[in-house]
Write a protein that holds these residues in place. Sequence first.
Motif, PDB file in Angstrom:
ATOM      1  N   THR A  55      48.799  41.959  44.356  1.00  0.00           N
ATOM      2  CA  THR A  55      47.489  42.252  43.781  1.00  0.00           C
ATOM      3  C   THR A  55      46.458  41.193  44.131  1.00  0.00           C
ATOM      4  OG1 THR A  55      46.413  42.924  41.715  1.00  0.00           O
ATOM      5  CG2 THR A  55      48.115  41.270  41.512  1.00  0.00           C
ATOM      6  N   HIS A  56      45.384  41.121  43.345  1.00  0.00           N
ATOM      7  CA  HIS A  56      44.273  40.201  43.646  1.00  0.00           C
ATOM      8  C   HIS A  56      43.861  39.427  42.403  1.00  0.00           C
ATOM      9  CE1 HIS A  56      43.172  41.927  47.644  1.00  0.00           C
ATOM     10  NE2 HIS A  56      43.916  42.909  47.160  1.00  0.00           N
TER      11      HIS A  56
ATOM     12  N   LYS B 170      49.272  38.833  52.243  1.00  0.00           N
ATOM     13  CA  LYS B 170      50.133  39.046  51.066  1.00  0.00           C
ATOM     14  C   LYS B 170      51.255  40.028  51.351  1.00  0.00           C
ATOM     15  CE  LYS B 170      46.666  40.601  48.626  1.00  0.00           C
ATOM     16  NZ  LYS B 170      45.588  40.239  49.549  1.00  0.00           N
TER      17      LYS B 170
ATOM     18  N   TYR C 111      35.888  51.735  36.937  1.00  0.00           N
ATOM     19  CA  TYR C 111      36.833  50.838  37.638  1.00  0.00           C
ATOM     20  C   TYR C 111      37.751  50.145  36.633  1.00  0.00           C
ATOM     21  CZ  TYR C 111      38.536  47.784  41.321  1.00  0.00           C
ATOM     22  OH  TYR C 111      39.348  47.145  42.232  1.00  0.00           O
TER      23      TYR C 111
HETATM   24  P1  AMP Z   1      45.018  45.801  48.600  1.00  0.00           P
HETATM   25  O1  AMP Z   1      45.771  46.820  49.352  1.00  0.00           O
HETATM   26  O2  AMP Z   1      45.869  44.711  48.036  1.00  0.00           O
HETATM   27  O3  AMP Z   1      43.844  45.263  49.381  1.00  0.00           O
HETATM   28  O4  AMP Z   1      44.383  46.532  47.342  1.00  0.00           O
HETATM   29  C1  AMP Z   1      43.435  47.559  47.531  1.00  0.00           C
HETATM   30  C2  AMP Z   1      42.412  47.545  46.431  1.00  0.00           C
HETATM   31  O5  AMP Z   1      43.072  47.753  45.172  1.00  0.00           O
HETATM   32  C3  AMP Z   1      41.622  46.272  46.230  1.00  0.00           C
HETATM   33  O6  AMP Z   1      40.559  46.135  47.137  1.00  0.00           O
HETATM   34  C4  AMP Z   1      41.116  46.494  44.815  1.00  0.00           C
HETATM   35  O7  AMP Z   1      39.998  47.381  44.837  1.00  0.00           O
HETATM   36  C5  AMP Z   1      42.273  47.212  44.142  1.00  0.00           C
HETATM   37  N1  AMP Z   1      43.105  46.287  43.316  1.00  0.00           N
HETATM   38  C6  AMP Z   1      44.249  45.668  43.650  1.00  0.00           C
HETATM   39  N2  AMP Z   1      44.709  44.916  42.624  1.00  0.00           N
HETATM   40  C7  AMP Z   1      43.801  45.063  41.613  1.00  0.00           C
HETATM   41  C8  AMP Z   1      43.690  44.569  40.280  1.00  0.00           C
HETATM   42  N3  AMP Z   1      44.599  43.747  39.741  1.00  0.00           N
HETATM   43  N4  AMP Z   1      42.621  44.944  39.546  1.00  0.00           N
HETATM   44  C9  AMP Z   1      41.695  45.772  40.055  1.00  0.00           C
HETATM   45  N5  AMP Z   1      41.731  46.279  41.275  1.00  0.00           N
HETATM   46  C10 AMP Z   1      42.786  45.936  42.064  1.00  0.00           C
END
Ligand code: AMP
Length: 191
Positions: free
Chosen positions: A90-91, A15, A66
């Motif tokens: 994001t996710h 991403k 969380y």
């Molecule tokens: P990333 O760097 O994209 O892997 O994001 C790091 C962490 O942020 C993820 O493993 C999740 O724990 C948290 N995160 C990212 N986006 C969200 C979201 N929309 N809702 C909750 N947690 C999120």
Amino acid sequence: MNKVVVVTGVPGVGKSTVIDGALKQLKAQGVEYGFMNYGDIMLDLMREREGVTNRDEMRKVSTGPYREIQREAAKRIAGAAGKNPILVDTHCLVKKPEGYYPGLPRWVLEELKPESIVIIEATPEEVAGRRTKDAARRRDKELLDEVMEHQLLNRASATAYAVLTGATVRIIHNRDGKLSKAVKEMVEALR
Ligand code: AMP
Ligand code: ATP
Ligand code: MG
């Protein structure tokens, strides 16, 4: 609020790499996007409130706090809106020890009001290979079937988010050695 595009995909699918390439090309073409990494904002809040300092450990925080931190992060993103459209890295679903947790539950969708949702995908083998090679992060090792399941459920949740908001869903394949193709598709999606 400005147009919001949400970019999602399983950990290590690429991403942030695809987004970085696309935003650079768009800038050169005079198209400016604001950029927010949801994980960065979560990590700031997690540091302050839970003492968690590693971004790959945050998802292990229990669901109650969380969820509250996730809600606060959505407010921060919505509050930071400027004149340009915003891209949020994001996710769709965060894999917590308790189970899959929605990245965009109703209260996050209400803050962000995404106009489109992009899912970045690769084969489970490619995802596993990228996680292993990326020494900068401490992502989980998973079976190929688990990566496949996560990607399948991401599609299901993205379409559910679309039903709730009227957002469009686009899937971009980020195959090994084909990063520039994925970047080109992302540029087209954002222009
Ligand atoms: P990333 O760097 O994209 O892997 O994001 C790091 C962490 O942020 C993820 O493993 C999740 O724990 C948290 N995160 C990212 N986006 C969200 C979201 N929309 N809702 C909750 N947690 C999120
Ligand atoms: P996370 O959700 O954990 O933040 P991410 O989806 O943002 O992960 P990246 O950090 O962008 O993933 O990429 C993970 C690794 O995969 C990096 O080392 C990156 O260089 C590599 N990568 C990304 N795209 C490709 C590609 N098309 N071919 C080969 N390697 C790639
Ligand atoms: Mg990333």
